[in-house]
Design an enzyme around this catalytic site. Structure first.
Site, mmCIF file in Angstrom:
data_model
loop_
_atom_site.group_PDB
_atom_site.id
_atom_site.type_symbol
_atom_site.label_atom_id
_atom_site.label_comp_id
_atom_site.label_asym_id
_atom_site.label_seq_id
_atom_site.Cartn_x
_atom_site.Cartn_y
_atom_site.Cartn_z
ATOM 1 N N ARG A 96 0.820 -1.212 0.000
ATOM 2 C CA ARG A 96 0.000 0.000 0.000
ATOM 3 C C ARG A 96 0.852 1.259 0.000
ATOM 4 O O ARG A 96 0.565 2.225 -0.714
ATOM 5 C CB ARG A 96 -0.961 -0.054 1.204
ATOM 6 C CG ARG A 96 -1.948 1.060 1.366
ATOM 7 C CD ARG A 96 -2.779 1.480 0.166
ATOM 8 N NE ARG A 96 -3.299 0.455 -0.679
ATOM 9 C CZ ARG A 96 -3.473 0.615 -1.996
ATOM 10 N NH1 ARG A 96 -3.159 1.753 -2.593
ATOM 11 N NH2 ARG A 96 -3.937 -0.370 -2.717
ATOM 12 N N LYS A 131 3.999 24.669 -3.413
ATOM 13 C CA LYS A 131 2.680 24.126 -3.050
ATOM 14 C C LYS A 131 2.667 22.603 -3.173
ATOM 15 O O LYS A 131 1.887 22.017 -3.926
ATOM 16 C CB LYS A 131 1.592 24.768 -3.924
ATOM 17 C CG LYS A 131 1.506 26.276 -3.702
ATOM 18 C CD LYS A 131 0.414 26.947 -4.523
ATOM 19 C CE LYS A 131 0.422 28.456 -4.217
ATOM 20 N NZ LYS A 131 -0.562 29.201 -5.009
ATOM 21 N N LYS A 163 8.310 39.570 -2.221
ATOM 22 C CA LYS A 163 6.880 39.659 -2.519
ATOM 23 C C LYS A 163 6.300 41.000 -2.053
ATOM 24 O O LYS A 163 7.010 41.826 -1.477
ATOM 25 C CB LYS A 163 6.147 38.518 -1.830
ATOM 26 C CG LYS A 163 6.611 37.138 -2.271
ATOM 27 C CD LYS A 163 5.622 36.078 -1.824
ATOM 28 C CE LYS A 163 6.074 34.712 -2.341
ATOM 29 N NZ LYS A 163 5.089 33.673 -2.016
ATOM 30 N N GLU A 193 8.438 39.684 -7.199
ATOM 31 C CA GLU A 193 7.066 39.482 -7.666
ATOM 32 C C GLU A 193 6.469 40.833 -8.024
ATOM 33 O O GLU A 193 6.430 41.730 -7.170
ATOM 34 C CB GLU A 193 6.280 38.843 -6.500
ATOM 35 C CG GLU A 193 4.984 38.195 -6.868
ATOM 36 C CD GLU A 193 4.330 37.557 -5.631
ATOM 37 O OE1 GLU A 193 4.932 36.633 -5.042
ATOM 38 O OE2 GLU A 193 3.246 38.027 -5.244
ATOM 39 N N ASP A 214 2.910 38.469 -11.723
ATOM 40 C CA ASP A 214 1.927 37.755 -10.925
ATOM 41 C C ASP A 214 0.504 38.055 -11.375
ATOM 42 O O ASP A 214 0.026 39.194 -11.273
ATOM 43 C CB ASP A 214 2.107 38.154 -9.448
ATOM 44 C CG ASP A 214 1.302 37.234 -8.534
ATOM 45 O OD1 ASP A 214 1.152 36.046 -8.865
ATOM 46 O OD2 ASP A 214 0.808 37.723 -7.502
#
Lengths: 276, 276, 276, 276, 276, 276
Positions: A96, A131, A163, A193, A214
């Site tokens: 598994r 992410k 940022k 950014e 962005d």
């Protein structure tokens, strides 16, 4: 791909799935029973990470030998992608975890592959983001590379990214870039950014290495690329999907970063067959 | 939900994302700068796990106070789902891990919610499987519960599941059940995976507690349910999706288990705003 | 028995016993000196866990080969139960940990064996409890099985046990069972601890799977068994000893659980001889 | 007693007992329910380690306040030895680990107490050995001190003990002592295990610090003590029990070491009551 | 400086120094005895890392308050640089680890300070290398910054460094740079180690970001700087000492990296006074 | 030297140096490329710890074979001290950790060697202290032995050392020695730190095993040695350097302990050559 932490992670994963023992199989199989485990594709996908599956089985079976499909190959339903032999009890205890890992990795490689294919002919790179699934970043970023993508920074230490909050706290891009240039290791490029062309212009004056656009429209991007004109790498970010990526690539950006590669790729369908 | 291992996992996740330090923010923010972090929904989803986000921030900020949307509530785009205050440097170091976790948990709760809603009116339970992300099982199974689903076994030790290989090795379901009943703790129910009605019948004779109908058609399931007639719990498994789940529930099964809940739920869209 | 965590535990145990090094032996033996270590019984006992001793030695000696008496065999004083060969320095560093473990495991298996023998002819199972040595539960429960006993639940997650506090908080057994049935995985049986026959009756109405008779007299147990009449498993618990177990078994209960098996078994007497 | 490693050990023990969560209590108690837990003696024993129980509960309940009977006090059946307040869910999750630990520690302190009491009036010390439960050595040796005993070495690094194998490998006690004196830190005393009076004499010539009389008869011990005459500490070891310890102490030895203190002390009987 | 891993490291260090307990102090001080610990300079040094000392004491003393000299200040003999109050037993158990850490960090900051002072007036940065003490890299690199230096890459992942072996394997600098540019994250600058001016020229054609001049003479460096003329950062490396660093800085290089900062800085002399 | 913890430490060190992977080498070398790594001396030093280097490489390369210079041998510049063969990628990933370790260990052995050589002809032992690098104590104390020195206690548990604070708290040396003798294991010698001859005399009355003369002049030491006259071991401590050690040894002390051996030894100069 580095396997140094992987051994520990695999033990952690196996323990999560095994608990205090496989009560079913222990009651049925003798320790001596030997079997052949085969992973078979039940859908189409890009193969990624069968060596990771092998590491899982190796944790249980010393001196394991195995065959595995090559990373990056497009697999058709019904194909065998991995097989190994060993004690049935161990094969079932590793099953598994091994499947859960490779189904995810193949899923990511496959989604990446589709994005990359979509922009064939353009020089832009498809990259991942931070992410990723907590605990699986190195593996997931490996799967992105297998799918034809490239990696963005691995963590907050191996890339500088200025940022909006950083800019606001400093008053200007110029000041933010200055502070970072003063303090950070000289080995890292500086990325900023930006939200509009004025910011892009300020970046050029500050001689930043990478300019992220962005959530800009394709038109804005095209404009930005023209302005930048090779003085910095240009990265498009935000809202990229399979429908709009080609248009984005056409703007001339160098890098297109996509969070969905790692946070929303559906698992590839693979199952284990066991012959005893 | 048990948080005993969570503290360690969070350290592990933070370290993965932080590397040797946030080179950008450390060059810009002073340790004393205080900010307010807000998680805002950018799409619709079922809220799950904001307490986990809080645990991530708590790791960096002693005595953290926070507000969080309630687990299980359907969130609309633009809603604020979590907020906390603390040193900007710490907020930024926890941001990505916290978001990566809750985006996944909300995604799972949301997908579960849709499956559960689909079979409203039927008594059947929607359950997860062991097809979870390695390292995140307890959290993901929690998200399934938040979404209105139930949990299947957590690992190989807290549920007995006799599958085709076990049956083959024993020669018959009867023999497999006997061996397991002889050895396994008496606190666990015995579940058997069946492929046809003959196997279902053998299960009834062997007095198994739960009968899984694996990849059967709706008609076969209906037949099986009739045969079993309350003598065992009935679980449907294999190929369940939002299109066919209502038909499956209508067959009268007690449990419908779905791997996709945890292996293929797309991440919910949430972003962090920081005001300083 | 699962050995996944065992490797880590053994390192932990060896480190506890070794400290910063065996100052005596390091001053005396050269790394090249080879010896033969033999474990010899100095009393009678049921053999259990020599494979665990082997794991301890394997940690220090790669590719160790060894001979070991079979688990479950009744050993007579003077018998050799384990032997292996390797560098003297390593043998001496593993000696105490290996002995401390097997002396305990043999002690548990032996005590279990006496309890099991006492009720020969009755169908009742002797089981352990959660009253094990912290850190050694999986090993100690293994020793119980070797001694002819069975295992009760391994932890709070793999068995449902509704006790007096749970009942009091819910107002009734019925309500407690309902809440648990609603929430807990369907793979676990529901056990309720009862103090009198009224509670036993309420359990039958609530269709619980296992009824524990807590500290009841033999007469009460006999009564309870009659009432239950096969509708649930019956477990006797509390104050069981070698003097009263046969009487308890005679009441017809299915399970007799005994904390002393693991918390008060005296160590078996085994010593290591070393020939160089 | 050092608590540095204890925090980690307690997490390890709680995880062992909790598994993936307390399925019973989580279905019944709300997180807000508060209770009062009381440990009550069900037999007579010497109190030891209630502070350890407190540490277990503290792991689950921040800012715990508790009352505890003093270490070393002889407890009578029915007495309350520990109590604390907190969320019921947390009290129940800590209960078994806390009890398992203190039942063992009280058992050891009690057995030690009986040995010590037996030799009242003699100057000899009762000491433990390295025959402790793997993973619990520091705690168990603490319990020995609580019971009025003293500690022998904690591990192979903090005491030199030349045994038969060492002597055999060197050819003589003299040579063994020489090698060790040459190499080992000067902060450690040198102890030699002897089997007869000739070896005792050789020890005196070699000026060893401690002479262990291994499995000698009382007469031999008396003779040895006379020979040694204060030139070294004298330790009696092997086969000591409550019946013969007074006779051994009467021989004039300084130290009597007893493995049974830690490997065979029966658990003291303590149970937890919970009022909500 | 990131403290995420520091807590774990401190536990590890304390355990190394404490063993199974401070036998001396435990026999003498009662747990209630309170003392004031003061770190006093016994030589001149640059203060670095008193916050780390505080973390060590905090591990033993909850809610510790302390005073500490500011990082970067030049300390004179006899000055007090740190003080805190708490239980004497805990102060003594933290003493050695805290001192061992800060003596090393102050030593590194002091040596760095001397190098930096030596090149006052030149724009060149003094940087560290990866020649740090295993296990202490983040702390040691922090001390370099405190001493006025800058950090080179922290590990093999956050900086690209093409060395002779890489070049040899590829056949040319150009090919090596190409391969790396193709594969590595775009966030990292590319540095190449060169041995002569021909290699420097090849670097310029390949548009590398940083050119390291390895073990070149001052004349060669001056030549290289002229050639490079601002097209890349220039790093001098190899054989730098307090005697030659000013001459090196005068060549116009941007970065001077020095292994001795971390591998050969003598410890600063600091001792702890305790008043009870 | 014990290697039990070393495996874990090496993983920790490698992870520190590797981060998420060697981005440079991974882009250039294929996994199959094999190379020969050689450590070459670039200065004179006493060889120490090449087996540790081997352990680092073994972590990356299963079944590694290597050659290594013998510990304790005086190495001349240009000599090869270690070599092994394996995949280039693995050799490069182990290089820096292996070098950082052996450069430090050789540095310590070399400095120790110089101290020991300085007092040739005198019976005094050169010993280390607890002033070691946090995390590396066992290794550094091994290097001291390789250099011809001896070890003082390894931690607070394996040696009793009564210092000024202990004496002050008890009112007298006599009382402090009494308390410790009462409580501490009988296996440890008792050492007392003295500042003047009155304290030395009090030690003799109290029959301490080791008397430390702390920061005394050579004349005072000579006086003390005369007073003690073989009734206890005598240790000189404080301010020992290569200039004054011979004079100290000449006073007749048994032990000279030197913190600088481990806290201020400069690293030996060793570099790795790689042929592919």
């Amino acid at each position: 791909m580095d396997l140094l932490s992987l051994q520990e992670d695999i033990i952690h994963f196996l323990r999560e799935d095994l608990g205090t023992g496989d009560v079913t199989s222990q009651a049925i199989f003798s320790p001596g029973a030997i079997g052949l485990a085969t992973f078979r594709a039940k859908g189409q996908f890009v193969c990624a990470g069968m060596a990771i599956a092998a590491e899982v089985f190796k944790n249980r079976i010393a001196g394991l030998s195995y065959t595995a499909a090559e990373d990056g190959r497009l697999i058709q339903p019904g194909e065998e992608v991995f097989s190994c032999q060993g004690p049935v009890l161990e094969l079932l205890q590793a099953e598994r975890v091994a499947l859960n890992l490779v189904q995810r990795l193949c899923g990511i490689a496959t989604l990446t592959h589709f994005f990359v294919k979509e922009i064939e002919g353009f020089p832009a790179r498809v990259t991942d983001t931070r992410k990723t699934t907590p605990g699986l970043r190195v593996l997931e970023k490996y799967a992105v590379r297998v799918g034809g993508g490239h990696n963005h920074r691995f963590n907050l230490a191996d890339g500088i990214m200025i940022k909006d909050n950083h800019i606001a706290a400093c008053g200007s891009i110029t000041e933010a870039v200055d502070r970072v240039r003063q303090q950070a290791p000289h080995t890292l490029k500086i990325e900023v950014e930006t939200e509009d062309l004025d910011q892009v212009k300020e970046c050029l004056v500050a001689q930043v290495d990478i300019i992220m656009l962005d959530n800009m429209s394709a038109d804005e991007m095209r404009e930005a690329v023209k302005l930048i004109n090779g003085q910095a790498l240009v990265e498009a970010s935000g809202g990229v999907n399979l429908q709009n990526i080609r248009e984005i690539a056409a703007t001339g950006v160098d890098i297109i970063s996509i969070g969905a590669l790692t946070h929303s790729a559906p698992a590839s369908d693979i199952s284990m067959e066991l012959s005893i």
